[in-house]
Design an enzyme around this catalytic site. Structure first.
Site, mmCIF file in Angstrom:
data_model
loop_
_atom_site.group_PDB
_atom_site.id
_atom_site.type_symbol
_atom_site.label_atom_id
_atom_site.label_comp_id
_atom_site.label_asym_id
_atom_site.label_seq_id
_atom_site.Cartn_x
_atom_site.Cartn_y
_atom_site.Cartn_z
ATOM 1 N N ILE A 110 0.857 -1.189 0.000
ATOM 2 C CA ILE A 110 0.000 0.000 0.000
ATOM 3 C C ILE A 110 0.891 1.236 0.000
ATOM 4 O O ILE A 110 1.793 1.362 0.822
ATOM 5 C CB ILE A 110 -0.933 0.022 1.222
ATOM 6 C CG1 ILE A 110 -1.633 -1.338 1.396
ATOM 7 C CG2 ILE A 110 -1.945 1.144 1.110
ATOM 8 C CD1 ILE A 110 -2.450 -1.778 0.196
ATOM 9 N N VAL A 111 0.639 2.153 -0.941
ATOM 10 C CA VAL A 111 1.536 3.296 -1.162
ATOM 11 C C VAL A 111 0.820 4.607 -0.826
ATOM 12 O O VAL A 111 -0.274 4.858 -1.320
ATOM 13 C CB VAL A 111 2.019 3.332 -2.625
ATOM 14 C CG1 VAL A 111 3.025 4.463 -2.832
ATOM 15 C CG2 VAL A 111 2.632 1.994 -3.020
ATOM 16 N N THR B 98 1.915 10.804 -0.002
ATOM 17 C CA THR B 98 2.997 11.679 0.444
ATOM 18 C C THR B 98 4.368 11.216 -0.058
ATOM 19 O O THR B 98 5.262 12.034 -0.246
ATOM 20 C CB THR B 98 3.008 11.749 1.978
ATOM 21 O OG1 THR B 98 2.931 10.417 2.501
ATOM 22 C CG2 THR B 98 1.835 12.563 2.498
ATOM 23 N N GLY C 211 1.738 3.728 12.354
ATOM 24 C CA GLY C 211 0.776 4.648 12.931
ATOM 25 C C GLY C 211 1.185 6.087 12.675
ATOM 26 O O GLY C 211 2.244 6.362 12.112
ATOM 27 N N CYS D 238 6.286 11.074 8.095
ATOM 28 C CA CYS D 238 5.569 10.935 9.367
ATOM 29 C C CYS D 238 6.466 11.129 10.577
ATOM 30 O O CYS D 238 5.977 11.383 11.681
ATOM 31 C CB CYS D 238 4.879 9.571 9.446
ATOM 32 S SG CYS D 238 5.998 8.162 9.270
ATOM 33 N N GLU E 58 -1.028 16.036 14.724
ATOM 34 C CA GLU E 58 -0.111 15.827 13.604
ATOM 35 C C GLU E 58 -0.497 16.694 12.417
ATOM 36 O O GLU E 58 -1.661 16.746 12.024
ATOM 37 C CB GLU E 58 -0.113 14.350 13.175
ATOM 38 C CG GLU E 58 0.893 14.066 12.056
ATOM 39 C CD GLU E 58 0.846 12.625 11.581
ATOM 40 O OE1 GLU E 58 1.912 12.061 11.290
ATOM 41 O OE2 GLU E 58 -0.263 12.072 11.491
#
Length: 499
Positions: A114-115, A118, A217, A250, A340
């Protein structure tokens, strides 16, 4: 008859998995030399196309910036390759002579990759390389806003792998993207594992698919600046980390927590590095455009530069501004910028000492970054140790830009674009994901001898060991007269209670 687009996407996912499964069955018989030749060719292709893929990614998604996306593609190609090139992933990978154990590597099978939008090309290069290094085929599911650049990255990796001898179909990518196709990919019987990088909902879906999954996460990373820190360097690194690819990694810093005694001096250094501090009215305006009313970051500002955000908010900022800094007094819904923000906006907190700083960092992590990372700028090893022992995170990044330190670009951590957050964040892995996480390990164990056993004494019907019965150990005797006296007293008490 023209097929419905959703049906086409489902069928495409199935076809890609079928081809990947066929290719993987051949790939699993490759030698270490054959595998290493393949990933070397993939590394070369990734480096050669790093700039073109970066331009495609910025053009298609509107996120990040060209120079940093070039670096990320190069990092995913060259740095990841250097980290894994000597890694044994085929056959006998370890011999423990002392304990007489062999460890033998086996591929897990077809992987669903899964890409995220961002990092739409660097993630493909990285995941394709670690998948094939461990003799696994991989099929990618792009984000809808990054389909072309993600497919192009997958195509480049596939062509390089096949040119080096890999079977056709070992790297695939969905072109007709839909949620149905992604779900079909994750739940397909021939898919053995899911490597998920993306939003929380998608990662949760991966873990709910019934398949083994490696997911990540959110990373609401606080950067604590302690009084012993090299303040000019701390300011430089915080701005560098936060603005890297416009905040799309992230692990990038989300809030600065500074001790009061050095806060003003730190602010001066931050300003000299391009940080613009917002006044209270500007904080409110920026909050409304950066964060959604129901929570979460506004997709329109993800990966955008400060000028774009300032224009949306209707405020004026200096021309050379690299990031916006919002002084905050708390954490939670009342302070939306405490969460975030995958863009060029930072929170800023003042604390009286490192004890209060430790608590503030914990609050920020609890608000949405538990398990991920914390950054600390300090030369006091006692304080650093306290943070390491007490913080519920798996990466404590010391005196380094958090965005680059977390992925292993400026630290000794494994170079990776999938950063495990451990059980604190519901993740099955707590470290940076490498080919080691994509193999099954068989263990051959030799006989070492029979353990010594203590002699077992026979028991009689009363459950007492024969040896104990025949020993001279005194046993307690029951006084029959005492028992009868107790019974009489109880009966007398009960008779006295009768109406």
């Amino acid at each position: 008859m023209e097929l419905d687009r959703d049906l086409c996407s489902l069928q495409e996912a199935r076809n890609l998995v079928r081809a990947a499964h066929k290719g993987q069955e051949a790939l699993m018989n490759f030698t270490q030399e054959q595998v290493d030749k393949i990933i070397d060719m993939m590394r070369e292709a990734g480096e050669a196309n790093a700039a073109r893929l970066a331009m495609m990614a910025v053009s298609e998604t509107g996120m990040g910036n060209y120079a940093d996306k070039c670096f990320k593609n190069y990092f995913a190609s060259r740095t990841v390759y250097e980290s894994i090139k000597s890694m044994k992933t085929v056959g006998l990978i370890r011999e423990d002579h002392e304990h007489k154990i062999w460890e033998i590597a086996e591929p897990v099978g077809v992987i669903a990759g899964i890409v995220p939008t961002t990092n739409p090309t660097s993630t493909v290069i990285y995941k394709a390389m670690i998948a094939l290094k461990s003799r696994n085929a991989i099929v990618f599911s792009p984000h809808p806003s990054a389909v072309r650049c993600t497919n192009e990255a997958a195509k480049i990796m596939h062509q390089a792998a096949v040119a080096a001898g890999a079977p056709e179909g070992v790297i695939g990518c969905i072109l007709n993207v839909s949620m149905g196709a992604t779900n079909e990919l994750m739940k397909h019987p021939s898919v053995a594992m899911i490597l998920a990088t993306g939003g929380s909902a998608l990662v949760k879906a991966a873990y709910s698919s019934g398949k083994p999954a490696l997911g990540v996460g959110p990373g609401n990373v606080p950067a604590f600046v302690e009084r012993s820190a090299d303040l000019p360097k701390a300011a430089e690194y915080i701005v560098m980390g936060k603005t890297f690819d416009n905040g799309t990694i992230c692990a990038s810093e989300q809030a600065i927590v500074a001790e009061e005694c050095i806060a003003d001096e730190l602010i001066g250094h931050l300003k000299r590095n391009g940080a613009h501090f917002l006044d209270p009215e500007e904080v409110q305006k920026i909050s409304k455009v950066v964060m959604l009313a129901k929570g979460g970051v506004n997709p329109k500002v993800v990966g955008k530069d400060p000028k774009f955000i300032a224009q949306m908010a209707g405020i004026t900022i200096p021309e050379q501004t690299k990031c916006l800094v919002a002084p905050l007094s708390g954490v939670g819904p009342q302070w939306p910028l405490s969460y975030e923000k995958l863009t060029t906006v930072l929170g800023f907190y003042r604390v009286s000492d490192w004890h209060e700083g430790c608590e503030r960092c914990f609050q920020l992590l609890e608000a949405g970054g538990v398990g991920h990372s914390v950054s600390i700028h300090s030369t006091n090893e006692e304080v650093i140790r306290e943070f390491a022992l007490k913080k519920p995170v798996n990466r404590i990044l010391v005196n380094t830009p958090a965005a680059m330190g977390g992925v292993g670009a400026t630290t000794g951590l494994a170079p990776s674009f999938t950063l495990g957050c451990g059980t604190w964040a519901g993740s099955s892995v707590s470290e940076n994901v490498t080919p080691r996480h994509l193999i099954n390990v068989k263990r051959v164990a030799w006989h070492l001898g029979i353990p010594e056993r203590k002699p077992v004494e026979p028991m009689n019907v009363a459950g007492v060991a024969e040896g104990a019965r025949n020993s001279n150990i005194p046993t307690q005797q029951v006084d029959a007269n005492l028992v009868q006296e107790i019974i009489n007293q109880v009966i007398q008490h009960l008779n006295g209670m009768k109406c």
